[in-house]
Design a protein around this motif. Structure first.
Motif, PDB file in Angstrom:
ATOM      1  N   PRO A 167       0.836  -1.214   0.000  1.00 58.10           N
ATOM      2  CA  PRO A 167       0.000   0.000   0.000  1.00 58.10           C
ATOM      3  C   PRO A 167       0.865   1.256   0.000  1.00 58.10           C
ATOM      4  CG  PRO A 167      -0.696  -1.546   1.698  1.00 58.10           C
ATOM      5  CD  PRO A 167       0.615  -2.039   1.195  1.00 58.10           C
ATOM      6  N   ILE A 168       0.242   2.369  -0.411  1.00 54.27           N
ATOM      7  CA  ILE A 168       0.948   3.649  -0.394  1.00 54.27           C
ATOM      8  C   ILE A 168      -0.048   4.747  -0.057  1.00 54.27           C
ATOM      9  CG2 ILE A 168       0.594   4.234  -2.824  1.00 54.27           C
ATOM     10  CD1 ILE A 168       3.691   5.063  -2.620  1.00 54.27           C
ATOM     11  N   GLY A 169       0.423   5.816   0.510  1.00 57.24           N
ATOM     12  CA  GLY A 169      -0.462   6.895   0.919  1.00 57.24           C
ATOM     13  C   GLY A 169      -0.692   7.917  -0.172  1.00 57.24           C
ATOM     14  N   VAL A 170      -1.524   8.894   0.124  1.00 59.46           N
ATOM     15  CA  VAL A 170      -1.900   9.917  -0.845  1.00 59.46           C
ATOM     16  C   VAL A 170      -0.718  10.795  -1.242  1.00 59.46           C
ATOM     17  CG1 VAL A 170      -2.595  11.622   0.886  1.00 59.46           C
ATOM     18  CG2 VAL A 170      -3.691  11.628  -1.363  1.00 59.46           C
ATOM     19  N   ARG A 171       0.330  10.840  -0.409  1.00 56.80           N
ATOM     20  CA  ARG A 171       1.495  11.662  -0.737  1.00 56.80           C
ATOM     21  C   ARG A 171       2.516  10.918  -1.593  1.00 56.80           C
ATOM     22  NH1 ARG A 171       1.513  16.393   2.478  1.00 56.80           N
ATOM     23  NH2 ARG A 171      -0.078  16.323   4.104  1.00 56.80           N
ATOM     24  N   GLY A 172       2.276   9.647  -1.889  1.00 58.52           N
ATOM     25  CA  GLY A 172       3.156   8.914  -2.790  1.00 58.52           C
ATOM     26  C   GLY A 172       4.557   8.747  -2.235  1.00 58.52           C
ATOM     27  N   THR A 173       5.527   8.883  -3.126  1.00 57.74           N
ATOM     28  CA  THR A 173       6.933   8.767  -2.758  1.00 57.74           C
ATOM     29  C   THR A 173       7.661  10.056  -3.141  1.00 57.74           C
ATOM     30  OG1 THR A 173       7.582   7.868  -4.912  1.00 57.74           O
ATOM     31  CG2 THR A 173       6.853   6.286  -3.225  1.00 57.74           C
ATOM     32  N   PRO A 174       8.825  10.321  -2.537  1.00 53.63           N
ATOM     33  CA  PRO A 174       9.584  11.513  -2.944  1.00 53.63           C
ATOM     34  C   PRO A 174       9.922  11.519  -4.425  1.00 53.63           C
ATOM     35  CG  PRO A 174      10.419  10.638  -0.866  1.00 53.63           C
ATOM     36  CD  PRO A 174       9.440   9.635  -1.383  1.00 53.63           C
ATOM     37  N   GLU A 175      10.266  10.326  -4.966  1.00 48.07           N
ATOM     38  CA  GLU A 175      10.605  10.241  -6.390  1.00 48.07           C
ATOM     39  C   GLU A 175       9.402  10.599  -7.252  1.00 48.07           C
ATOM     40  OE1 GLU A 175      13.153   7.723  -3.906  1.00 48.07           O
ATOM     41  OE2 GLU A 175      10.960   7.746  -4.216  1.00 48.07           O
ATOM     42  N   ALA A 176       8.214  10.115  -6.857  1.00 43.96           N
ATOM     43  CA  ALA A 176       7.006  10.409  -7.626  1.00 43.96           C
ATOM     44  C   ALA A 176       6.654  11.886  -7.562  1.00 43.96           C
ATOM     45  CB  ALA A 176       5.846   9.557  -7.115  1.00 43.96           C
ATOM     46  N   ARG A 177       6.756  12.470  -6.392  1.00 43.14           N
ATOM     47  CA  ARG A 177       6.426  13.891  -6.257  1.00 43.14           C
ATOM     48  C   ARG A 177       7.362  14.757  -7.092  1.00 43.14           C
ATOM     49  NH1 ARG A 177       5.928  12.331  -0.807  1.00 43.14           N
ATOM     50  NH2 ARG A 177       7.890  13.378  -0.234  1.00 43.14           N
ATOM     51  N   ALA A 178       8.656  14.415  -7.082  1.00 43.99           N
ATOM     52  CA  ALA A 178       9.618  15.191  -7.871  1.00 43.99           C
ATOM     53  C   ALA A 178       9.329  15.061  -9.361  1.00 43.99           C
ATOM     54  CB  ALA A 178      11.040  14.734  -7.553  1.00 43.99           C
ATOM     55  N   ALA A 179       9.013  13.838  -9.812  1.00 46.23           N
ATOM     56  CA  ALA A 179       8.739  13.613 -11.235  1.00 46.23           C
ATOM     57  C   ALA A 179       7.502  14.370 -11.685  1.00 46.23           C
ATOM     58  CB  ALA A 179       8.585  12.115 -11.506  1.00 46.23           C
ATOM     59  N   VAL A 180       6.455  14.351 -10.861  1.00 52.14           N
ATOM     60  CA  VAL A 180       5.213  15.039 -11.232  1.00 52.14           C
ATOM     61  C   VAL A 180       5.394  16.550 -11.199  1.00 52.14           C
ATOM     62  CG1 VAL A 180       2.834  15.476 -10.496  1.00 52.14           C
ATOM     63  CG2 VAL A 180       3.708  13.138 -10.598  1.00 52.14           C
ATOM     64  N   ALA A 181       6.129  17.061 -10.221  1.00 49.31           N
ATOM     65  CA  ALA A 181       6.365  18.505 -10.161  1.00 49.31           C
ATOM     66  C   ALA A 181       7.068  18.988 -11.425  1.00 49.31           C
ATOM     67  CB  ALA A 181       7.192  18.846  -8.926  1.00 49.31           C
ATOM     68  N   ARG A 182       8.020  18.228 -11.916  1.00 50.17           N
ATOM     69  CA  ARG A 182       8.705  18.604 -13.168  1.00 50.17           C
ATOM     70  C   ARG A 182       7.745  18.539 -14.349  1.00 50.17           C
ATOM     71  NH1 ARG A 182      12.730  15.211 -10.931  1.00 50.17           N
ATOM     72  NH2 ARG A 182      12.090  13.519 -12.316  1.00 50.17           N
ATOM     73  N   THR A 183       6.903  17.519 -14.365  1.00 51.07           N
ATOM     74  CA  THR A 183       5.982  17.323 -15.484  1.00 51.07           C
ATOM     75  C   THR A 183       4.913  18.416 -15.547  1.00 51.07           C
ATOM     76  OG1 THR A 183       6.305  14.928 -15.407  1.00 51.07           O
ATOM     77  CG2 THR A 183       4.307  15.720 -16.500  1.00 51.07           C
ATOM     78  N   LEU A 184       4.420  18.855 -14.397  1.00 51.74           N
ATOM     79  CA  LEU A 184       3.337  19.837 -14.370  1.00 51.74           C
ATOM     80  C   LEU A 184       3.824  21.272 -14.504  1.00 51.74           C
ATOM     81  CD1 LEU A 184       0.975  18.450 -11.566  1.00 51.74           C
ATOM     82  CD2 LEU A 184       0.952  17.981 -14.027  1.00 51.74           C
ATOM     83  N   ALA A 185       5.122  21.499 -14.400  1.00 50.99           N
ATOM     84  CA  ALA A 185       5.658  22.869 -14.490  1.00 50.99           C
ATOM     85  C   ALA A 185       5.296  23.494 -15.839  1.00 50.99           C
ATOM     86  CB  ALA A 185       7.172  22.842 -14.304  1.00 50.99           C
ATOM     87  N   ARG A 186       4.851  24.742 -15.796  1.00 50.96           N
ATOM     88  CA  ARG A 186       4.495  25.444 -17.038  1.00 50.96           C
ATOM     89  C   ARG A 186       4.424  26.940 -16.783  1.00 50.96           C
ATOM     90  NH1 ARG A 186      -1.398  25.919 -16.570  1.00 50.96           N
ATOM     91  NH2 ARG A 186      -2.147  24.434 -15.027  1.00 50.96           N
ATOM     92  N   GLY A 187       4.782  27.704 -17.800  1.00 51.21           N
ATOM     93  CA  GLY A 187       4.658  29.143 -17.753  1.00 51.21           C
ATOM     94  C   GLY A 187       5.407  29.803 -16.610  1.00 51.21           C
ATOM     95  N   GLY A 188       6.550  29.247 -16.220  1.00 45.31           N
ATOM     96  CA  GLY A 188       7.309  29.805 -15.114  1.00 45.31           C
ATOM     97  C   GLY A 188       6.858  29.331 -13.747  1.00 45.31           C
TER      98      GLY A 188
END
Length: 434
Positions: free
Chosen positions: A116-137
């Motif tokens: 199982p995993i929680g709603v905050r995921g893993t540090p690796e997942a959070r970092a990957a998604v933050a990079r992916t969602l970045a837009r317009g500065g």
């Protein structure tokens, strides 16, 4: 007389095809006189027909018999049904592109991915998604990224956190249909906000008594439009003045221009992998402002809307190794090509869409009603979506249809658009069938 009995009679006429899809019902005053009932009773009859899905109102035009829902019974002349309702794209070789990531997951950490995993995921997942969602500065803080099973669950968690039962949520007057279902299940009232060709009108937000607003400023579904920077700035000022929270659905933003959220300090961005990859690979993301992270996380946990560890681990690998970026580049090119094809095959019609959208909004010629057109297209084996499916208020739909362009092979799509063009050039009375 009970208004439901009168509605039953009209429903029987529709079932027997004495009233056909696209037929206009009399004005309510005339209907009342004909049946010897009060005007208020006539209004309830029409409301009941709309509630049953048998009729639809078009603003300024009247009430019309609705086309039957498309489904397995749809005629398939000359071959398989052409589905211009489903709005997703899967590349022909996409499975081959994704397979190495699954092999790596099995080789390096399957046991951990099955826990199982929680709603905050893993540090690796959070970092990957933050990079992916970045837009317009704008780049989201990794610590604010939360994970759900899909984008619909992300929307549900955020709305649940922001709007209490019995509360009011502002949405575009035509919007993503799932939001209507989510609001109904959560006991939230949707308040339609007027739009123009640039998006939601700031004065409509100011006039609405709402707790928050749900918006799709980039590649709106179904309108296909992207809100220009001037309108975004006006809306940002508006929500700040009114102290409103914003739910920004960015599911199609990866296909559009590089623009940041409206008012980042009070906007929760929701997104998922369903459009970037495929509906069966849906991991949802929610990025609230810092002071709302715990509230949205609690709503996701209580609703059972947390992502599975295996799906999250697979998604993290694809986001990190460049697979998603490669697929997205190709999907952007495909979407642009499909938009060009639609404009080539539907010349002279009122087609609205961002050049990078998967779909377009077709404002039909005045001689056609949306429901009549949907029924006529269905008889030719082509499924399109009427505006009524997206209208927040039943019976208040524009005279338009949405065409989903990405999931049908290009040659099939071109042929279907040619059929629709010829149909729209004709007149409804030329298409009547017994």
């Amino acid at each position: 007389m009970d208004y439901r009995l009168i509605a039953d009679r009209i429903a029987a006429d529709i079932a027997a095809r004495r009233l056909k899809p696209g037929d206009r019902l009399p004005p309510q005053r005339a209907f009342a006189r004909r049946h010897g009932i009060a005007g208020s009773t006539a209004a309830r009859v029409y409301g009941e027909l709309i509630r049953r899905g048998l009729a639809v109102g078009e603003v300024g035009r009247g009430t019309f018999v609705r086309a039957a829902r498309t489904g397995p019974e749809l005629p398939e002349p000359g071959g398989a049904r052409v589905d211009l309702e489903l709005n997703f794209c899967v590349l022909p070789d996409q499975s081959d592109l994704l397979a190495p990531g699954l092999d790596r997951l099995v080789r390096d950490g399957l046991d951990r991915a099955l826990t199982p995993i929680g709603v905050r995921g893993t540090p690796e997942a959070r970092a990957a998604v933050a990079r992916t969602l970045a837009r317009g500065g704008w780049t989201p803080d990794e610590d604010r990224v939360l994970f759900t099973g899909n984008g619909k669950q992300a929307i549900a968690a955020v709305v649940s956190a922001l709007v209490p039962v019995g509360g009011r949520l502002g949405v575009e007057a035509v919007t993503y249909p799932v939001v209507k279902a989510i609001a109904a299940r959560l006991g939230v009232t949707l308040v339609p906000l007027a739009v123009d060709d640039e998006g939601v009108l700031p004065q409509a937000v100011r006039a609405a008594d709402v707790r928050a607003v749900y918006l799709q400023p980039t590649l709106h579904n179904p309108l296909g439009t992207t809100m220009p920077e001037r309108r975004r700035a006006e809306l940002a000022d508006t929500v700040r003045d009114l102290d409103l929270q914003v739910v920004e659905d960015a599911i199609y933003a990866f296909l559009g221009p590089d623009l940041p959220p409206l008012a980042p300090e009070r906007t929760t961005v929701v997104d998922s992998l369903s459009k970037r990859l495929a509906p069966g690979l849906a991991v949802g993301f929610a990025v609230p402002p810092g002071h709302l992270v715990d509230r949205v996380a609690a709503a996701a946990r209580s609703g059972g809307w947390v992502a599975g560890h295996f799906a999250l681990a697979a998604a993290t690998g694809w986001l990190t190794d460049g697979t998603v970026e490669s697929i997205v580049d190709r999907k952007r090119a495909l979407a642009a090509a499909r938009q060009r094809l639609a404009r080539e095959r539907l010349p002279g019609f009122d087609i609205r869409a961002d050049p990078g959208a998967y779909h377009c909004w077709w404002r039909l010629p005045d001689r056609w009603r949306a429901e009549t057109f949907v029924a006529a297209a269905a008889r030719r084996g082509i499924a399109v979506t009427p505006a009524a499916a997206f209208a927040v208020v039943p019976g208040h739909a524009p005279n338009a249809v949405r065409l989903a362009l990405a999931s049908t092979p290009a040659d099939t799509l071109a042929a279907a658009l040619d059929v629709l063009s010829a149909l729209a050039e004709g007149r409804p009375e030329d298409d009547q069938v017994d």
